[in-house]
Motif scaffolding. Structure first.
Motif, mmCIF file in Angstrom:
data_model
loop_
_atom_site.group_PDB
_atom_site.id
_atom_site.type_symbol
_atom_site.label_atom_id
_atom_site.label_comp_id
_atom_site.label_asym_id
_atom_site.label_seq_id
_atom_site.Cartn_x
_atom_site.Cartn_y
_atom_site.Cartn_z
ATOM 1 N N ILE A 51 40.187 33.085 46.416
ATOM 2 C CA ILE A 51 41.182 34.107 45.977
ATOM 3 C C ILE A 51 40.907 34.892 44.924
ATOM 4 C CG2 ILE A 51 43.627 34.666 45.267
ATOM 5 C CD1 ILE A 51 43.443 33.540 47.828
ATOM 6 N N PRO A 106 40.609 38.762 42.324
ATOM 7 C CA PRO A 106 41.711 40.011 42.044
ATOM 8 C C PRO A 106 41.311 40.977 42.827
ATOM 9 C CG PRO A 106 39.867 39.648 40.361
ATOM 10 C CD PRO A 106 39.839 38.390 41.426
ATOM 11 N N THR A 130 46.023 30.692 39.506
ATOM 12 C CA THR A 130 45.153 31.846 40.068
ATOM 13 C C THR A 130 45.880 33.145 39.865
ATOM 14 O OG1 THR A 130 44.038 30.383 41.194
ATOM 15 C CG2 THR A 130 43.767 32.717 41.938
ATOM 16 N N ILE A 131 47.168 33.298 40.165
ATOM 17 C CA ILE A 131 47.775 34.405 40.319
ATOM 18 C C ILE A 131 48.168 35.024 38.900
ATOM 19 C CG2 ILE A 131 50.280 35.394 40.653
ATOM 20 C CD1 ILE A 131 50.001 34.249 43.450
ATOM 21 N N HIS A 179 44.911 36.496 37.501
ATOM 22 C CA HIS A 179 44.753 37.758 37.729
ATOM 23 C C HIS A 179 45.716 38.706 37.243
ATOM 24 C CE1 HIS A 179 42.500 35.993 41.573
ATOM 25 N NE2 HIS A 179 42.120 35.887 40.313
ATOM 26 N N ILE A 201 49.642 37.554 46.681
ATOM 27 C CA ILE A 201 48.514 37.824 47.320
ATOM 28 C C ILE A 201 48.511 38.815 48.368
ATOM 29 C CG2 ILE A 201 46.549 36.659 48.483
ATOM 30 C CD1 ILE A 201 47.520 33.907 46.939
ATOM 31 N N SER A 236 46.138 39.885 43.938
ATOM 32 C CA SER A 236 45.118 38.980 44.451
ATOM 33 C C SER A 236 44.779 39.354 45.924
ATOM 34 C CB SER A 236 45.035 37.652 44.560
ATOM 35 O OG SER A 236 45.725 37.291 42.899
#
Length: 252
Positions: free
Chosen positions: A42, A44, A69-70, A73, A142, A166
């Motif tokens: 994943i 950005p 992760t999100i 980003h 995402i 993402s």
């Protein structure tokens, strides 16, 4: 009659950093080779596609965060755009891990951070959000990935916006790589999509497939694949527990 021996397993995740990971004990106990390789990552999205969405994060009173992760980003891109969220912003986090991760970017005020009672429960997080009809929600996510919370809020007429921060990047591999394993373990629908992105004419045949999570299992089934082992279940709450039970049964 003993079933065909499993010698090699593709675990489509990064290799565990701890030597005490159950994977390594399983490899030792059953004499199998484990290859750890994610089938996707994943990343950005760029600032141009971010700005093309024409969404102002400051126009919302709350942010919904469903992964580290999100979160990474989202805040990195805010910084690149020189946007600073106000201290009054509320954060609805899917888990304690994500809530704790917020401290990397903001000074966490407990009254502004909300969590489901059951750690990681999307349903409970949604129930919590649905009680806040007067709030406006920004939901980073995402590209191309359906978000159940965003869909529910949209359906119920909440003031909200999906904010794509993402994108999924498929790993590069070929059919020979896939065929080199007796068993493949999947952990996300994206892993299944990556398989068919790289090997469009993939045929499972005798190759074994295992997975973690209902969403991953559904993606495999929808792709016409046979799922030979899955977790969680009452007998196997984790994928390593399911794998060990599966290997034990095949060598019995």
């Amino acid at each position: 009659m003993q079933k065909e021996e499993i010698k090699s397993i593709l675990v489509s995740q990064p290799e565990p950093s701890s030597p005490r990971s159950p994977y390594f004990q399983i490899a030792k106990d059953y004499g199998v080779e484990l290859v750890f390789r994610p089938l996707f990552s994943i990343a950005p999205i760029g600032l141009r596609p971010l700005r093309d969405q024409k969404i102002d994060p400051l126009a919302f009173s709350s942010v919904v965060l469903t992964s580290r992760t999100i979160t990474d980003h989202f805040f990195t891109q805010l910084k690149e755009q020189r946007i600073e969220l106000p201290a009054t912003m509320k954060y609805y986090c899917i888990s304690e891990v994500v809530a704790g991760y917020l401290q990397k970017y903001i000074q966490v005020r407990k009254r502004r951070v909300y969590l489901p009672v059951t750690n990681g429960s999307h349903d409970e997080l949604l129930d919590l959000i649905l009680k806040k009809k007067k709030e406006s929600f920004l939901i980073p996510g995402i590209e191309g990935q359906r978000d159940s919370i965003a869909s529910a809020l949209e359906e119920k007429g909440f003031t909200m916006a999906r904010y794509v921060v993402s994108k999924t990047v498929y790993a590069d591999f070929d059919a020979d790589f896939v065929k080199g394993f007796d068993l493949i373990l999947f952990f996300s629908p994206n892993g299944v999509h990556s398989l068919f992105h790289n090997v469009p004419d993939y045929v499972q045949g005798a190759q074994l497939v295992g997975c973690l999570g209902e969403g991953t299992k559904n993606a495999l089934t929808e792709a016409g694949l046979r799922v030979d082992l899955s977790a969680p279940s009452p007998e196997a709450p984790s994928i390593t527990a399911a794998l060990e039970l599966f290997l034990k049964a095949r060598t019995a």
